[in-house]
Design a protein around this motif. Structure first.
Motif, mmCIF file in Angstrom:
data_model
loop_
_atom_site.group_PDB
_atom_site.id
_atom_site.type_symbol
_atom_site.label_atom_id
_atom_site.label_comp_id
_atom_site.label_asym_id
_atom_site.label_seq_id
_atom_site.Cartn_x
_atom_site.Cartn_y
_atom_site.Cartn_z
ATOM 1 N N VAL A 43 0.860 -1.176 0.000
ATOM 2 C CA VAL A 43 0.000 0.000 0.000
ATOM 3 C C VAL A 43 0.896 1.226 0.000
ATOM 4 N N VAL A 44 0.676 2.119 -0.963
ATOM 5 C CA VAL A 44 1.433 3.364 -1.064
ATOM 6 C C VAL A 44 0.509 4.503 -0.678
ATOM 7 N N TYR A 45 0.967 5.364 0.220
ATOM 8 C CA TYR A 45 0.121 6.439 0.729
ATOM 9 C C TYR A 45 0.843 7.769 0.615
ATOM 10 N N LEU A 46 0.223 8.713 -0.097
ATOM 11 C CA LEU A 46 0.732 10.080 -0.231
ATOM 12 C C LEU A 46 -0.205 11.010 0.522
ATOM 13 N N PRO A 47 0.232 11.565 1.678
ATOM 14 C CA PRO A 47 -0.646 12.454 2.447
ATOM 15 C C PRO A 47 -0.821 13.794 1.753
ATOM 16 N N VAL A 80 5.156 3.749 2.287
ATOM 17 C CA VAL A 80 4.903 2.444 1.671
ATOM 18 C C VAL A 80 4.774 1.403 2.775
ATOM 19 N N PHE A 81 3.610 0.766 2.819
ATOM 20 C CA PHE A 81 3.410 -0.381 3.696
ATOM 21 C C PHE A 81 3.760 -1.619 2.881
ATOM 22 N N ALA A 82 4.790 -2.329 3.307
ATOM 23 C CA ALA A 82 5.421 -3.350 2.470
ATOM 24 C C ALA A 82 4.765 -4.709 2.630
#
Length: 271
Positions: free
Chosen positions: A5-9, A123-125
């Motif tokens: 999961v890729v997260y851009l705040p 990035v949650f790997a």
């Protein structure tokens, strides 16, 4: 492996620090890629980073069977991959480096800018797999094919585990047979922890999603609608599994800051 999961705040703009743009969440499975950079009409990217110091196509994330890789397409800038939950560990990915393997379970990718801030995304790997600690699983080489792995692979030193303990705390202390702490309550409960002084509600929600979808592979029932109801369902399911299977136990409460510290911090912020 279930993917990453890729997260851009949301970031702040240059005028008064106001929020600029919506947060972006990408889910990638094995073999999938996502490009990041400023992008343009002729250079589309899945993760748009709006800063003039960042290339139109700055790099690429690729998911493999058991980890993820980062490619740096810049010819001049190095990127950092930090482990926010470690003791300052980081990797430097030099210009033109292709397919650098990233070992961290939770990472922050940091790109330099010409301002006094950086641009980053999280990035949650892939779920790290551990062998069963039972000595019988070590066996001889001929028994390797029958090895077992842990059903729920949790790192008790990670921030997501601390959040899980805080979710379970009321029931472990027999304070509430029903209620599970809300996200703001988790933020307040953990403020006294050395690693959580700057913890935000958005980060707590991301960790809850990661626990539910990647670590414990659960989701809220479909009939719970959306938004807060669905997140409540995730929290309830997480607590139920963690307590039934003994993933969180009374001794884990020692990981939380003392309640006196939390109350004192609340008085200071409220004064």
């Amino acid at each position: 492996m279930s993917g990453i999961v890729v997260y851009l705040p949301r970031r702040s703009d240059d005028i008064g620090g106001a929020p600029s743009g919506d947060p972006v969440t990408l889910r990638l499975g094995p073999g999938q890629t996502a490009r990041f950079g400023r992008g343009s009409a002729t250079t589309p990217v899945e993760l748009r980073l709006d800063d003039e110091a960042i290339s139109r196509l700055a790099g690429e994330i690729r998911v493999t069977d058991d980890h993820w890789q980062l490619s740096n397409h810049s010819t001049t800038q190095s990127y950092l991959v930090e482990n926010p939950e470690g003791a300052g560990e980081y990797l430097r990915v030099p210009p033109r480096r292709a397919g650098a393997p990233i070992p961290f379970e939770f990472s922050r990718v940091v790109l330099p800018t010409r301002r006094d801030t950086t641009v980053s995304f999280q990035v949650f790997a892939p779920d790290h797999v551990y062998l069963d600690p039972c000595p019988a699983s070590a066996g001889a080489a001929g028994q390797w094919g029958s090895r077992t792995v842990m059903a729920y692979s949790l790192d008790e030193t990670a921030l997501y585990f601390l959040i899980l303990v805080a979710l379970c705390e009321p029931r472990l202390r027999d304070e509430s047979p029903v209620a599970v702490p809300t996200t703001p309550q988790i933020v307040e409960r953990l403020k006294g922890h050395a690693a959580c002084g700057q913890l935000k509600a958005r980060a707590v929600s991301s960790h809850i999603d990661y626990l539910a979808e990647e670590k414990m592979r659960i989701s809220a029932p479909a009939d719970q609608g959306s938004g807060g109801a669905r997140r409540n369902g995730k929290r309830e399911a997480l607590v139920g599994i963690a307590l039934r299977f003994g993933l969180v136990r009374e001794e884990h409460l020692a990981l939380l800051p003392s309640r006196a510290t939390t109350r004192n911090h609340g008085r200071e912020t409220g004064s």
